[in-house]
Design an enzyme around this catalytic site. Structure first.
Site, short mmCIF file in Angstrom:
data_model
loop_
_atom_site.label_atom_id
_atom_site.label_comp_id
_atom_site.label_asym_id
_atom_site.label_seq_id
_atom_site.Cartn_x
_atom_site.Cartn_y
_atom_site.Cartn_z
N GLU A 194 -37.24 -41.49 24.85
CA GLU A 194 -37.12 -42.91 24.49
C GLU A 194 -38.34 -43.39 23.71
O GLU A 194 -39.47 -43.18 24.12
CB GLU A 194 -36.97 -43.79 25.74
CG GLU A 194 -36.97 -45.27 25.33
CD GLU A 194 -37.01 -46.26 26.49
OE1 GLU A 194 -37.00 -45.83 27.65
OE2 GLU A 194 -37.05 -47.47 26.19
N ASP A 215 -53.68 -45.96 32.08
CA ASP A 215 -54.03 -47.10 31.26
C ASP A 215 -55.23 -47.77 31.92
O ASP A 215 -55.17 -48.17 33.08
CB ASP A 215 -52.84 -48.07 31.21
CG ASP A 215 -53.14 -49.31 30.36
OD1 ASP A 215 -54.21 -49.35 29.73
OD2 ASP A 215 -52.30 -50.22 30.35
N ASP A 261 -57.97 -50.79 31.41
CA ASP A 261 -58.13 -51.99 30.61
C ASP A 261 -59.38 -52.74 31.05
O ASP A 261 -59.61 -52.94 32.24
CB ASP A 261 -56.89 -52.88 30.80
CG ASP A 261 -56.83 -53.97 29.77
OD1 ASP A 261 -55.82 -54.05 29.07
OD2 ASP A 261 -57.80 -54.74 29.65
#
Ligand code: ZN
Lengths: 421, 467
Positions: A74, A142, A144
């Site tokens: 995807e 991830d 951040d």
């Protein structure tokens, strides 16, 4: 974001017809606009490399390869007007290239490889043996900078600078080492997120095939933060008599050095009462905290010392807590806890835990900063400077000067080796 | 661990197989066995419950479980041992699937049983179990361990291991132990988690527990939807009767006899506190309310006081307050009734500790469990009267505060008799008979477990139920 981007681009730069006197600096205005992006997708985006990577050898060259593999992946696009297209899939590099060029997505996300082509998922939803379900997904992380706002004083929110970026460098070093030495992974890609953080793609077959439960265990393995803002001691290092070997390695090889040599002074961690109180709160023994507080409040009035106040105070704290008198494990561990609190990686857990979580593709351009999401070499991550990452405009300048012939092998843009299998 | 294992090998009647009860057996079983096997297993589970609530250490539990298993789960036919294990488990699943509380109790006891059976299994058998749960087994070689980083890291993580045999360490792909990885409870190196044997046990036990927990919910669904109705004439009554947790010896058929002449003597030597208290109140007030009459009356019946003597005994006391005539009219019926001579002619069984503890005595009542229903002051006073004092009282109070009333009673028993009571006190009549056993060893006749349990003729129950 879209509106702003469109406005920026309203003065429609002529890429070809540049005035000679502008050649020196700022030929192309900084920022982001859809027209630059079109050029970027048209001339620079590394379609072939992405296709090769995401095929993992299933690209028609081996006899046993699965030709449906790439087509079951995807992709999702965020278009100019915040239109969100999920479940895009492509059977070839050319198909992918054409679609990206045509739609010119502001953001491209990559999802899992599904059991069937995601574009045809509805056909399978009506029964039959094939269920539409994710079957493979890189293990992703991830990190951040906004998650570090309580331990950085230089900037906040979306901003980063060279004083707080070391927090990301620490995260890369700690997690990269653990992924390789502890979990035995070797195909690891680190990418600048384009603004204030980093992404990590672990691509080993073993990582891609982790179930959600197994996957979730890994971010948990990296997690040392428990509790919330109401509990002073946020870091929980475990009740063992010694640190877990993985944490001990992180501490001695990375955290300690970065804390003392970068963050302590870079962030002025002890410079004001408000800041040192935050650290004193982490000391479980009230009398020791009071002793230090006394010294520091006095010390502020008679500022004779030439040494950096942060260094002086940190040494005093360490001296009191680690002196031979302190038999209690909790007190000795407290120094480590402070260092962990101010340095240890903070992951966005949810991104890593589920197979079908999307993550922004490498080489996207961040729509706010115009910076390209370039790979970061973990072995030289100290040298990475987010403020000098190529932007759309610098790339276009170079393109205009003819110095970039679609060749991406420059210092900032490296495709790691061994991404295929 | 080594010692236990060698014992195991010498015990020829124990086949070293640890079933995981993952699917219901397709076995023919006689209806008697259906019930008898279940009762035997229930004795084991009750023993474990007792051991756990006494806070026994893992090593002590290991021994207790081994002993309980040996005492109750044998079968004269060696080939039937494993069947008995499996059948009894599945019968009790039916019995204990029916409410949340029953499921919870059964799940903890079966899990504990499994844990300690697994611990004493041979390495081979443990390996087999791990295989069943898809946990690959790879022992860490000594040479590997001598690589100092591994050894140091593992030793640091679990200091106890220094004392253990290193060969018991295993390494598994980290994917197999996500819980241990998530909690950083294992050392991980190059994709392998180094798991200590103690962690292997918890790993396997966790698997066992989650399988059983799910199975119990499914069994309950099956029970309510089909089995209960389908088996309403045959298995259902047995299942329902089994779930009243007391399955110790049946005290409704006394094996000893006492006469009125003996009562005072045995009351002071062998009555548990609850009965002693009722007995004294009766002597003081010449009266007991209904709850007290039932609790003491049935106890005396179980102790071996026959109906005639019982009537004489109660009349002697009550008539001093209400008169002989009123006793005959109002109270004699109740006593004959409890001996099964009136009304439905049900032969009432003496109350178990469980039942006494869960009773709710009101104002003027003297029945119930003193450990549960007395204030600490009153309890201390009556214990003093029994000659129990000092640190024992403190220990008893500790148990009481933790709501382990039967353990409090057991401690009292041990203090009074000066010897240990390993089975724990589960029934006032057991207290009595254990006491008598110590005081008059020659006269004591070994209990035989009830033959009186309601067995229908040897009808064959085919395929008890299908999982
Ligand atoms: Zn900053």
């Amino acid at each position: 974001m879209t509106k702003e981007a469109v406005e920026n681009g309203s003065d429609d730069m002529l890429i070809d017809g540049v005035e000679p006197e502008q050649m020196q600096r700022n030929l192309v205005p900084e920022g982001f606009n859809p027209n630059y992006l079109k050029v970027y997708y048209g001339k620079l985006f590394p379609y072939a490399e992405i296709f090769k990577w995401m095929s993992y050898g299933n690209d028609g060259k081996h006899p046993a390869c699965d030709l449906s593999y790439f087509g079951r992946r995807e992709f999702s696009f965020t278009l100019e007007n915040d239109i969100y297209l999920r479940f895009q899939s492509f059977n070839s590099a050319v198909q992918m290239e054409n679609s990206i060029k045509e739609k010119c997505p502001f953001k491209i996300d990559i999802g899992p490889v599904y059991s069937v082509d995601p574009a045809k998922r509805h056909a399978y939803a009506q029964g039959g043996d094939s269920v539409f379900t994710p079957v493979e997904r890189e293990l992703v992380f991830d990190i951040d900078m906004t998650d570090y706002d309580d331990v950085r004083y230089c900037c906040s929110g979306a901003d980063v600078c060279l004083d707080c970026w070391p927090l990301m460098t620490i995260a890369i070093k700690v997690i990269d080492t653990a992924l390789r030495d502890d979990f035995g992974f070797s195909h690891i890609l680190w990418v600048y997120s384009g603004r204030r953080g980093v992404h990590c793609w672990v691509c080993d077959g073993r990582a891609r095939r982790l179930t959600n439960e197994q996957r979730a265990a890994i971010p948990d393995y990296f997690r040392v933060y428990k509790g919330n803002e109401n509990s002073h001691r946020k870091v929980s290092l475990g009740g063992f008599p010694v640190l877990h070997p993985s944490l001990a390695r992180a501490y001695t090889e990375v955290l300690q050095t970065f804390f003392e040599h970068k963050l302590l002074c870079g962030q002025n961690l002890f410079a004001t009462e408000e800041r040192f109180e935050k650290i004193l709160e982490m000391i479980p023994d009230a009398s020791i905290a009071a002793e230090l507080r006394g010294k520091w409040q006095e010390n502020r009035r008679s500022s004779i010392s030439k040494e950096d106040v942060n260094v002086v105070r940190w040494e005093q704290l360490k001296h009191l807590l680690q002196s031979g008198k302190q038999k209690i494990l909790g007190l000795r561990r407290c120094v480590e806890e402070i260092v962990f609190t101010y340095t240890y990686p903070r992951l966005d857990m949810e991104v890593s835990k589920h197979m079908n979580h999307l993550l922004k593709a490498p080489f996207c351009v961040h729509p706010k900063t115009g910076r390209v999401c370039v790979p970061i070499d973990p072995d030289h991550c100290e040298e990475f400077d987010p403020t000098t990452v190529p932007t759309l405009s610098t790339l276009l300048e170079e393109l205009n000067m003819g110095s970039l012939g679609g060749d991406l092998e420059n210092d900032n843009v490296i495709i790691p080796e061994g991404m295929g299998e | 661990m080594e010692i236990v294992r060698s014992q195991k090998i010498s015990a020829s009647d124990v086949i070293p197989i640890l079933p995981l009860y993952r699917s219901a057996p397709v076995l023919e079983v006689r209806l008697e066995d259906f019930e008898l096997f279940a009762i035997d297993r229930l004795r084991v589970l009750n023993g474990i419950d007792d051991g756990l609530s006494r806070g026994k250490k893992p090593e002590e539990m290991e021994k207790l479980v081994t002993d309980l298993w040996k005492a109750n789960m044998r079968h004269h036919n060696a080939s039937q041992v494993i069947n008995k294990d499996i059948i009894s488990h599945f019968v009790l699943r039916l019995v204990y699937c029916r409410t949340e509380d029953l499921r919870k109790w059964f799940l903890s006891m079966e899990t504990a049983l499994f844990r300690y059976r697994f611990r004493i299994e041979s390495a081979e058998a443990q390996k087999a179990v791990m295989g069943e749960f898809n946990l690959p087994y790879k022992a860490v070689s000594n040479s590997e361990l001598e690589v100092s980083t591994f050894y140091v890291a593992i030793t640091l993580l679990s200091p106890k291991i220094g004392k253990c045999i290193l060969a018991l360490e295993i390494k598994v792909p980290f994917e197999e132990v996500p819980d241990l990885v998530a909690g950083r409870r294992v050392y991980i190196h190059k994709g392998y988690a180094y798991v200590a044997m103690s962690q292997v046990v918890s790993l396997v036990v966790t698997q066992f527990r989650s399988h059983l927990s799910k199975a119990l919910v499914l069994t309950n669904r099956k029970w309510t939807s089909t089995i209960r109705e389908h088996e309403k004439d045959r298995l259902t009554p047995i299942v329902q009767a089994l779930s009243t947790r007391y399955v110790g010896p049946d005290y409704s058929q006394p094996t000893t006899e006492i006469t009125i002449r003996d009562i005072d003597k045995v009351a002071s030597s062998s009555f548990p506190l609850c009965m002693r208290h009722l007995f004294e109140k009766l002597r003081e007030d010449f009266h007991l309310k209904h709850g007290g009459r039932m609790q003491l009356g049935l106890f005396l019946k179980g102790v071996g006081l026959n109906l005639d003597d019982a009537l004489t005994f109660w009349k002697a006391e009550f008539s001093q307050k209400v008169g002989a005539e009123r006793f005959d009219k109002e109270y004699a019926y109740g006593i004959r009734h409890s001996y099964g001579k009136e009304g439905k002619r049900t032969d009432y069984t003496p109350f178990s500790c469980q039942k006494i503890i869960s009773s709710t005595p009101g104002v003027g009542d003297h029945h119930g469990c003193p450990y549960r229903h007395f204030s600490e002051e009153n309890l201390g006073a009556v214990l003093g009267k029994m000659g129990v004092g000092g640190h024992i009282v403190k220990d008893v109070m500790d148990k009481v505060r933790n709501r382990h009333y039967q353990l409090a009673c057991t401690l009292t028993f041990e203090a009074v008799h000066g010897c240990s009571c390993d089975t724990g006190i589960n029934h006032p009549n057991q207290y009595f008979s254990d006491s008598q056993k110590i005081l008059q060893p020659k006269v004591y006749i070994e209990f035989t477990f009830s033959n009186a349990m309601l067995f229908t003729p040897t009808e064959r129950a085919k395929r008890l139920y299908n999982g």
